[in-house]
Enzyme design. Structure first.
Site, PDB file in Angstrom:
ATOM      1  N   ASP A  16      -2.944   2.442  -5.911  1.00  0.00           N
ATOM      2  CA  ASP A  16      -2.004   2.628  -4.998  1.00  0.00           C
ATOM      3  C   ASP A  16      -1.851   1.315  -4.203  1.00  0.00           C
ATOM      4  O   ASP A  16      -1.101   1.643  -3.038  1.00  0.00           O
ATOM      5  CB  ASP A  16      -2.258   3.961  -3.885  1.00  0.00           C
ATOM      6  CG  ASP A  16      -3.574   3.869  -3.499  1.00  0.00           C
ATOM      7  OD1 ASP A  16      -4.192   2.930  -3.739  1.00  0.00           O
ATOM      8  OD2 ASP A  16      -3.509   4.639  -2.441  1.00  0.00           O
ATOM      9  N   GLU A  17      -2.570   0.266  -4.259  1.00  0.00           N
ATOM     10  CA  GLU A  17      -2.485  -1.001  -3.618  1.00  0.00           C
ATOM     11  C   GLU A  17      -2.598  -2.250  -4.381  1.00  0.00           C
ATOM     12  O   GLU A  17      -3.090  -2.108  -5.539  1.00  0.00           O
ATOM     13  CB  GLU A  17      -3.112  -0.750  -2.268  1.00  0.00           C
ATOM     14  CG  GLU A  17      -4.690  -0.871  -2.757  1.00  0.00           C
ATOM     15  CD  GLU A  17      -5.603  -0.874  -1.574  1.00  0.00           C
ATOM     16  OE1 GLU A  17      -5.246  -1.640  -0.529  1.00  0.00           O
ATOM     17  OE2 GLU A  17      -6.624  -0.174  -1.494  1.00  0.00           O
ATOM     18  N   ASP A  36       0.888  -1.192  -0.191  1.00  0.00           N
ATOM     19  CA  ASP A  36       0.060  -0.011  -0.068  1.00  0.00           C
ATOM     20  C   ASP A  36       0.919   1.367   0.115  1.00  0.00           C
ATOM     21  O   ASP A  36       1.739   1.410   1.117  1.00  0.00           O
ATOM     22  CB  ASP A  36      -0.753  -0.093   1.470  1.00  0.00           C
ATOM     23  CG  ASP A  36      -1.952   0.996   1.196  1.00  0.00           C
ATOM     24  OD1 ASP A  36      -2.168   1.724   0.038  1.00  0.00           O
ATOM     25  OD2 ASP A  36      -2.892   1.385   2.228  1.00  0.00           O
TER      26      ASP A  36
END
Length: 363
Positions: A107-108, A13
């Protein structure tokens, strides 16, 4: 579960991703509370730097509230093309270690490193090397969780944020999960947390004690799933190609509107959703959406959804729009309520084998 091969899952993350990209690319923003959002009464926060989070600013918060909480915040309009480019860089780092990658957003992502391309001796060592490479190549930081399954890895990645990692070894799972507040379980929002609190359930240990059968009786399959998660059980595999589970369109109005004024907006959103559905059908003609969903957000930011799964799936844009409009009758709020946002979605996709892929719309 004990007989199945022990998976090694990493959840990576990126830390305050959009805001961190802005701070990286503009030296004047470093060390300052940065809020990624357009200014204005209808805007919401896309991301907040850790300096802004100290003041209580969070993603999805109305921008006007963020400004009240942190008057000194620097507002930066989002640049998604730039964020996507950085996300592609990060994906390149992942691909050096495994092809089993399941992106959740820009983003993850989940990584299955049970059989990695580069064996560094442990999943922990792989996570460390991945984070080091991300820092070196993007000048950004990431946090990671390492665990035997996706549920635990996602929780673990949040444990030592920012710029840290946390390892949940199999022997630690039972005790670790037992004391977790139910609000930490993905999918348990404020409403569900309140319902569980009414039953005297505050932790995963309480879920275990309540029992699988009573939970299933009250909440259906979700109750059974809650009981499994309370035991740290999650059999989901990392999916390198995630099937579409939702197609939706939503819009925030220039001014708040009463329910009876929403029809033209709902029909416009239905047209956009139907166009997306036709593109999906062109690629996967066997997959049919059966559930129509109407999402509304009130002027005071209360979100509600109403859905209908009919005997037959919608067969045209008009049918989708009409069903979405009809769902207004099930809203059940006072006539004077005004709405700032509406959304129309299709879900409940039937797989070629007849099973259904279902997920929360507009998540």
């Amino acid at each position: 579960m004990s007989e199945a091969p022990q998976r090694k899952i990493i959840h990576v993350d990126m830390d305050a991703f959009y805001a961190s990209v802005e701070q990286r690319d503009d030296l004047a923003l470093r060390g300052k509370p940065v809020v990624v959002a357009w200014r204005g009464p209808r805007s919401v926060v896309c991301a907040a730097s850790y300096e802004a989070r100290v003041f209580g600013v969070r993603s999805a918060m109305p921008a006007v509230r963020a400004e009240r909480l942190c008057p000194q915040a620097v507002f930066v309009p989002p640049d998604f093309a730039r964020y996507k480019a950085v996300s592609k860089q990060v994906r390149g780092v992942f691909e050096r270690y495994t092809d089993r990658i399941e992106p959740l957003s820009l983003d993850e992502a989940y990584l299955d490193v049970t059989a990695p391309k580069r064996d560094l001796g442990s999943a922990t060592a792989i996570a460390t090397e991945i984070r080091d490479a991300i820092r070196e190549e993007t000048q950004l930081t990431a946090s990671a969780g390492i665990a035997p399954n996706k549920f635990l890895a996602k929780i673990a990645s949040d444990w030592n944020k920012p710029d840290g990692q946390f390892v949940l070894k199999p022997a630690m799972v039972d005790a670790f999960v037992a004391v977790l507040p139910v609000g930490k379980i993905p999918g348990v929002g404020k409403v569900m947390e309140a319902k569980l609190a009414e039953l005297g359930i505050a932790t995963c240990a309480d879920l275990r004690a309540f029992g699988e059968a009573p939970l299933e009786a009250r909440f259906g399959r979700w109750g059974r799933r809650l009981h499994e998660l309370s035991l740290g059980i999650d059999a989901r595999e990392v999916q390198t190609e995630r099937p579409t589970v939702q197609i939706s369109s939503e819009d925030t109005f220039a001014s708040d509107l009463p329910l009876d004024a929403l029809e033209p907006h709902i029909r416009r959103l239905a047209a956009s959703t139907w166009a997306g559905y036709l593109r999906e059908r062109a690629q996967h003609p066997d997959r049919v959406a059966r559930t129509v969903v109407l999402k509304l957000k009130t002027a005071d930011f209360r979100t509600l959804t109403r859905s209908l799964t009919g005997a037959e799936p919608p067969t045209s844009e008009h049918a989708l729009a009409q069903t979405a409009c009809d769902l207004r009758a099930r809203v059940g709020l006072p006539a004077g309520t005004r709405y700032r946002l509406a959304g129309v979605g299709l879900a409940g996709f039937a797989e070629p084998d007849g099973s259904a892929a279902q997920d929360d719309l507009f998540a």
